[in-house]
Design a protein around this motif. Sequence first.
Motif, short mmCIF file in Angstrom:
data_model
loop_
_atom_site.label_atom_id
_atom_site.label_comp_id
_atom_site.label_asym_id
_atom_site.label_seq_id
_atom_site.Cartn_x
_atom_site.Cartn_y
_atom_site.Cartn_z
N PHE A 129 0.87 -1.11 -0.03
CA PHE A 129 -0.02 -0.07 0.07
C PHE A 129 0.65 1.38 -0.06
O PHE A 129 0.34 2.32 0.21
N PHE A 131 2.71 2.38 2.35
CA PHE A 131 2.26 3.14 3.44
C PHE A 131 2.92 2.10 4.62
O PHE A 131 2.40 1.12 4.97
N LYS A 146 -8.65 7.52 7.38
CA LYS A 146 -8.04 8.04 5.90
C LYS A 146 -7.11 6.88 5.46
O LYS A 146 -6.87 6.63 4.34
N ASP A 147 -6.21 6.44 6.31
CA ASP A 147 -5.18 5.43 6.29
C ASP A 147 -5.70 4.24 5.85
O ASP A 147 -5.18 3.60 4.97
N GLU A 149 -8.18 3.89 3.66
CA GLU A 149 -8.75 4.01 2.46
C GLU A 149 -7.54 3.98 1.22
O GLU A 149 -7.70 4.42 0.08
N ILE A 150 -6.34 3.92 1.79
CA ILE A 150 -5.27 3.93 0.63
C ILE A 150 -5.67 2.60 0.00
O ILE A 150 -5.83 1.59 0.55
N LYS A 151 -5.24 2.68 -1.33
CA LYS A 151 -5.28 1.56 -2.19
C LYS A 151 -4.04 1.06 -2.70
O LYS A 151 -3.07 1.71 -2.86
N THR A 157 -8.48 -1.40 -1.02
CA THR A 157 -8.18 -0.48 0.13
C THR A 157 -7.78 -1.25 1.22
O THR A 157 -7.98 -2.63 1.39
N GLU A 318 2.42 14.77 -3.21
CA GLU A 318 1.49 13.97 -2.30
C GLU A 318 2.45 13.43 -1.17
O GLU A 318 3.12 12.61 -1.53
N LEU A 320 3.22 10.98 1.42
CA LEU A 320 3.15 9.57 1.82
C LEU A 320 3.29 9.34 3.30
O LEU A 320 2.49 8.67 4.01
#
Length: 409
Positions: A129, A131, A146-147, A149-151, A157, A318, A320
């Motif tokens: 991800f 992340f 929000k984390d 919903e990272i794809k 997700t 963006e 990360l």
Amino acid sequence: MINSERVDRRLRELGKIGYRESGGVTRHAFTPEDRAAKDLVISYMQEAGLIVREDAVGNLIGRREGRNPKAPVVLTGSHIDTVCDGGIYDGGLGIIGAIEVLQSFNEQGISTEHPIEVYAFNDEEGSRFSFSMFGSRGVIGDLTEKDLEIKDRNGITVAEAMRNQGYDPNKIKDAVRSPEELKAFVELHIEQGKVLECNNLSVGIVTGIVNELWMKLIVKGEAGHAGATPMNLRQDALVAAAEMIQVIEREAKKTGSTVATVGRLNVFPGGINIIPGLVEFTLDLRDTSQEVSDQVEAAIFKDLARICQERGVQLETELLQRIPPAPCSKEFQIAAKEACKKIGLQYFCLPSGAGHDAMQMVNICPIGMIFIRSKDGISHNPAEWSSREDCADGVSVLYHVLLDTAVQV
């Protein structure tokens, strides 16, 4: 004090999960390979006599009770996932080594005042991800909706991946630990660099972990016909991005301590006869000093603004992740030095240039890290290798550090 054959065997057994024909290992978070690896580690924890549980974000935890169950817990361990086509020692050694120490305590009839827990953290690498340190972020309470919903690259997700593995994304706060219930976190890891090898030493004592800045940069130009558009009328996003990447390298080299990497590049539309209209690339920026890192970042983006103006392109960014440096506690460093003296090992004190779960855990408890030598400094690669003897040295140091931290009774 420890069973080096058992450590080596378990490392190789774990390395078979996610094995590829290239010789590397791929175990990404919330995948069947990830689940199979956890199940194998559970069996090791049970063999070691630990009480096993999983938390709400997918961390696997094995507990050895202390004389005082209410005393602050000493944590140890590492991560269970790998990068794509990685090695068997990164992450795995810290888990297998920690289990070995607690199994040895039980076999030798050693008791401690404080409970000790082994954490097999979920998704440290962030390979799926983009992340990283998902599991340890969950422990410190740093995960948000929000984390989730990272794809990934397939559009799945984090929340969907969790549900597919039987976890409830609505319960992530259940994984949070409070500072009051923890005494320290100690992580054993391969160095992933050449410092120990160059000094002909098997063990290193980590003084701190560098900061970690991850960003995605999007360069927007104008796509056009490769044959019909004169060079002086182009807004070529790829040429602009190439110049930006050179700036990143140049500014990082100036300090002598900063490292910067562009590890991913996507070009659109991607036709052989089309001027690139959009380019995405990533930036990984690290330094032991947050001040120096901030200065390099500022210098990079000042020059990137100039490139945009000169070439008629636009730049979007963006963020990360932005993780500050994490110092290792003085108490840990003293305990690690004493451990090396007890078993007759020379040691070297050094910073960690790689990111680790410890840099999240420092937010809720003191941390320490023990490194062992990496052959040729290679990691995140099928050729990643550390000798059985060096692994045993690292686990032996961990043995004495945990004994000292948890207080033998």
